[in-house]
Design a protein around this motif. Structure first.
Motif, PDB file in Angstrom:
ATOM      1  N   SER A 173      49.160  38.654  34.227  1.00  0.00           N
ATOM      2  CA  SER A 173      49.008  37.904  35.475  1.00  0.00           C
ATOM      3  C   SER A 173      50.290  37.187  35.868  1.00  0.00           C
ATOM      4  CB  SER A 173      47.880  36.859  35.350  1.00  0.00           C
ATOM      5  OG  SER A 173      46.642  37.480  35.096  1.00  0.00           O
ATOM      6  N   ASN A 204      47.252  42.377  37.166  1.00  0.00           N
ATOM      7  CA  ASN A 204      47.449  43.825  37.290  1.00  0.00           C
ATOM      8  C   ASN A 204      46.223  44.548  36.752  1.00  0.00           C
ATOM      9  OD1 ASN A 204      48.276  46.486  37.254  1.00  0.00           O
ATOM     10  ND2 ASN A 204      50.140  46.142  36.084  1.00  0.00           N
ATOM     11  N   CYS A 208      53.246  45.610  43.177  1.00  0.00           N
ATOM     12  CA  CYS A 208      51.934  44.974  43.094  1.00  0.00           C
ATOM     13  C   CYS A 208      51.392  44.754  44.505  1.00  0.00           C
ATOM     14  CB  CYS A 208      52.037  43.620  42.390  1.00  0.00           C
ATOM     15  SG  CYS A 208      52.570  43.707  40.661  1.00  0.00           S
ATOM     16  N   THR A 222      45.788  45.312  42.008  1.00  0.00           N
ATOM     17  CA  THR A 222      45.706  43.982  41.399  1.00  0.00           C
ATOM     18  C   THR A 222      44.412  43.282  41.814  1.00  0.00           C
ATOM     19  OG1 THR A 222      46.839  42.924  43.251  1.00  0.00           O
ATOM     20  CG2 THR A 222      48.220  43.706  41.422  1.00  0.00           C
TER      21      THR A 222
END
Length: 241
Positions: free
Chosen positions: A172, A130, A105, A110
């Motif tokens: 999340s 995401n 991530c 994101t």
């Protein structure tokens, strides 16, 4: 008198014989000419018949099924509508399934937001969502810098989760920011307007990917005794510190 009668009779007989002779002659001439004409006619007819060119072979009749239609004994030309009729074509692109191999991530896959919370006091909440097509790993804790600070904000080790947080598309993760420590334990709090968020890789050394720059809520103050938690799957777990 008798002499004249005999003479007259003789003349009449002579005239009759001449007439009969002429009739016979005319009859023979007519018969001969008729015979000649009759015998010549078949020959002329035969000559005409033999000299006539053979008749051309007639073309087969083309039957039609209606006005403007294609003859039944003629194959209509193939028509193309632009489609491939010889087989199917394998398509790629929109029909291809997205790669489900997890990635790290970062700011590139994101969306990160920062908000104030009412409890605990002097805390902010980071939310990492995401936005990619596949899952991503939110490793360790975010590395934070307020404004032009030289050092990264301290990380609270006690908040380390049992496993790495994995986010599917749309999911999340959360991290809490404790802005200040115990009152009077260090320098006075400083006001900040900007926050830079960096993301950790698998090794936990340094940062990876694209960082994110956020505008802080108004009247945000921080000091060197504050902290940031590890990424958590639940908001309540992040705000428990």
């Amino acid at each position: 008198m008798r002499s004249n009668l005999i003479r007259t009779t003789t003349l009449a007989a002579t005239a009759l014989l001449a007439a009969l002779s002429l009739t016979a002659c005319g009859s023979e001439t007519g018969s001969s000419e008729s015979a000649s004409a009759g015998s010549a006619a078949p020959a002329a007819h035969q000559a005409v018949k033999e000299s006539r060119p053979p008749a051309a072979t007639a073309a087969p009749e083309e039957k039609t099924t209606g006005t403007g239609s294609t003859p039944e004994n003629t194959t209509a030309p193939a028509r193309s509508d632009g489609k491939n009729t010889t087989g199917s074509t394998k398509r790629t692109g929109s029909g291809t399934k997205p790669d489900r191999t997890p990635t790290t991530c970062t700011g590139g896959n994101t969306r990160t937001t920062v908000t104030t919370v009412s409890r605990p006091l002097n805390h902010l909440l980071l939310t990492l969502t995401n936005t990619g097509d596949g899952p991503c790993y939110a490793y360790y804790a975010p590395a934070l810098r307020f404004d032009d600070a030289q050092a990264a904000f301290p990380v609270l080790d006690d908040s380390k989760p049992q496993a790495v947080v994995t986010l599917d598309p749309g999911q999340s993760a959360y991290a809490a920011i404790g802005l200040t420590g115990e009152p009077g334990a260090g320098p006075a709090p400083r006001k900040a307007t900007r926050l830079q968020v960096h993301f950790s890789g698998r090794s936990g050394q340094g940062s990876t990917g694209t960082p994110v720059n956020l505008t802080l809520p108004s009247d945000t103050y921080w000091d060197d005794n504050g902290f940031v938690t590890y990424w958590q799957t639940e908001m309540a777990d992040a705000l428990a510190y």
